[in-house]
Design a protein around this motif. Structure first.
Motif, PDB file in Angstrom:
ATOM      1  N   GLU A   1      -1.862  -1.849  -9.691  1.00  0.00           N
ATOM      2  CA  GLU A   1      -1.914  -1.311 -11.050  1.00  0.00           C
ATOM      3  C   GLU A   1      -1.210   0.044 -11.127  1.00  0.00           C
ATOM      4  O   GLU A   1      -0.432   0.309 -12.056  1.00  0.00           O
ATOM      5  CB  GLU A   1      -3.365  -1.157 -11.494  1.00  0.00           C
TER       6      GLU A   1
ATOM      7  N   SER B   1      -0.560  -2.257  -1.538  1.00  0.00           N
ATOM      8  CA  SER B   1      -1.269  -3.392  -2.124  1.00  0.00           C
ATOM      9  C   SER B   1      -1.169  -4.620  -1.226  1.00  0.00           C
ATOM     10  O   SER B   1      -2.168  -5.310  -0.987  1.00  0.00           O
ATOM     11  CB  SER B   1      -0.693  -3.700  -3.511  1.00  0.00           C
TER      12      SER B   1
ATOM     13  N   PRO C   1      -9.783  -6.203  -1.715  1.00  0.00           N
ATOM     14  CA  PRO C   1      -9.276  -6.462  -3.070  1.00  0.00           C
ATOM     15  C   PRO C   1      -9.301  -5.231  -3.972  1.00  0.00           C
ATOM     16  O   PRO C   1      -8.449  -5.106  -4.858  1.00  0.00           O
ATOM     17  CB  PRO C   1     -10.207  -7.552  -3.598  1.00  0.00           C
TER      18      PRO C   1
ATOM     19  N   GLU D   1      -5.869  -4.227  -5.806  1.00  0.00           N
ATOM     20  CA  GLU D   1      -5.719  -4.235  -7.259  1.00  0.00           C
ATOM     21  C   GLU D   1      -5.337  -2.856  -7.788  1.00  0.00           C
ATOM     22  O   GLU D   1      -4.474  -2.725  -8.669  1.00  0.00           O
ATOM     23  CB  GLU D   1      -7.017  -4.728  -7.907  1.00  0.00           C
TER      24      GLU D   1
END
Length: 394
Positions: free
Chosen positions: A383, A366, A375, A379
């Protein structure tokens, strides 16, 4: 852990003596065997040469693969050493092949000496020394890749001559393909949505095994535990399942596997060390692959390969979906080796039994995606890392 008995070591030495004596046409005697460990049930021994009709080095390394395991592993490794022997000295990735015997699964190699492992350097407390080490690592990968571009036909010719059919096998590619196919179901079980772009990137990562714009030779497992630094520079010590693939898989593999070895001091410089590794590699290959000079394109391709490796290492710790999947997916035994359906084992640097390592890989991915301006991957990685943290560590 596999226990290697003295009788097994003595048998390895006798097998090597027979191979060397046949090659020399005169008796070759070895002494003072030293167990160097090995992958799975492979035995690796250093021995001193007493009777030396071939004017060989004073010590040699003997590697013997078990006779009851997949023979394609031996043929792949033998072909890799034969191919690498023909490279210029400055581009040769590791030891030279001295002799071999496919029937007894024996490889006799030059001794790289003791040197210093990349693991110990990364685990040290000198960030400057670590930076120099990873730069040397990247340069060595780049020199090997640059020297082997266009050599795939020669490699496959060697492989076909030694063992028909082995050229069709890449156990990491097979395992990665199954992991990607299984991704939607596994994500659902983890409560994470798999974005279409991420699914596409995972598939693109798999394609790098069989296709790609930057194909070159890879020893296959280029993690830090298989790297020795000696007076001749960086040496790659393990060619099992070596072959040709897109070179960005190698640099991404290095990025994924080095994190768990970093000391707290060096972990604080993680981003700088990654930049040093990639920049050193690019400095050796940009002349033959000009597209990699473009920062955005280079970062995106490495990130795609890194996403694939991180997901593959994760699936090796997740439960299979059903009994059919158990039969197909590489499974992990108690010793921590990846076990193929054919029974071949290898302790890949990518594999870990520690869930904290896998969670950290998603965190690192990440962060790398944020630095690379991606991005969607940033993301998703954050997650999934959080989901694994809840599942495994809370």
């Amino acid at each position: 852990m596999t226990v290697i008995t003295e009788s097994r070591i003595a048998g390895v030495v006798r097998a090597a003596e027979a191979v060397l004596s046949h090659r020399a046409g005169a008796p070759v005697t070895l002494a003072d065997p030293e167990d160097l460990g090995g992958s799975g049930r492979t035995v690796v021994v250093r021995a001193r040469v007493l009777a030396n009709p071939l004017s060989m080095d004073r010590t040699l390394v003997i590697k013997v693969l078990p006779a009851d395991e997949d023979p394609r592993a031996f043929h792949r490794e033998l072909a890799s050493y034969k191919y690498a022997n023909a490279l210029p000295n400055e581009s040769r990735p590791g030891p030279q092949l001295i002799a071999s015997d496919p029937e007894s699964r024996v490889l006799v190699l030059t001794d790289l000496g003791h040197g210093r492992s990349m693991n110990s350097l990364l685990a040290g407390t000198d960030a400057v020394e670590a930076s120099h080490g990873v730069s040397a690592w990247g340069q060595a990968l780049g020199r090997m890749h640059a020297a082997t571009v266009g050599g795939e036909i020669d490699f496959l010719a060697i492989l076909r001559r030694d063992a028909a059919g082995s050229e069709d096998v890449d156990i990491l590619a097979e395992s990665a393909g199954r992991a990607v196919a299984d991704a939607p179901a596994q994500m659902t079980r983890l409560g994470v949505q798999l974005p279409d772009d991420v699914r596409t990137r995972l598939a693109a990562g798999c394609d790098l095994f069989s296709d790609g714009d930057h194909r070159a030779f890879s020893p296959s497992d280029v993690g830090p535990e298989n790297i020795l630094l000696n007076d001749d520079g960086v040496q790659f010590m393990d060619y099992e399942w070596g072959g040709f693939r897109d070179a960005t898989l190698d640099i991404a593999y290095a990025l994924v596997t080095c994190g768990a070895q970093l000391s707290p001091v060096n972990a604080g410089h993680r981003a700088d060390l990654e930049v040093a590794l990639v920049d050193a590699w690019r400095s050796e290959v940009h002349a033959i692959w000009p597209a990699l000079r473009r920062d955005v394109d280079c970062a995106r391709k490495i990130l795609t390969a890194r996403l694939l490796w991180t997901w593959l290492s994760t699936t090796w710790m997740l439960p299979a979906q059903d009994l059919a999947a158990v039969a197909e997916i590489r499974q992990i035994n108690r010793a921590g080796f990846v076990v193929s359906p054919a029974g071949y084992t290898h302790d890949w640097a990518l594999h870990t039994n520690d869930p904290r390592v896998v969670v950290a890989r998603w965190t690192d991915l990440s962060a790398a995606a944020v630095r690379g301006g991606d991005p969607t991957i940033a993301e998703f990685a954050a997650e999934l890392g959080a989901a694994l943290q809840r599942t495994w560590l809370t």
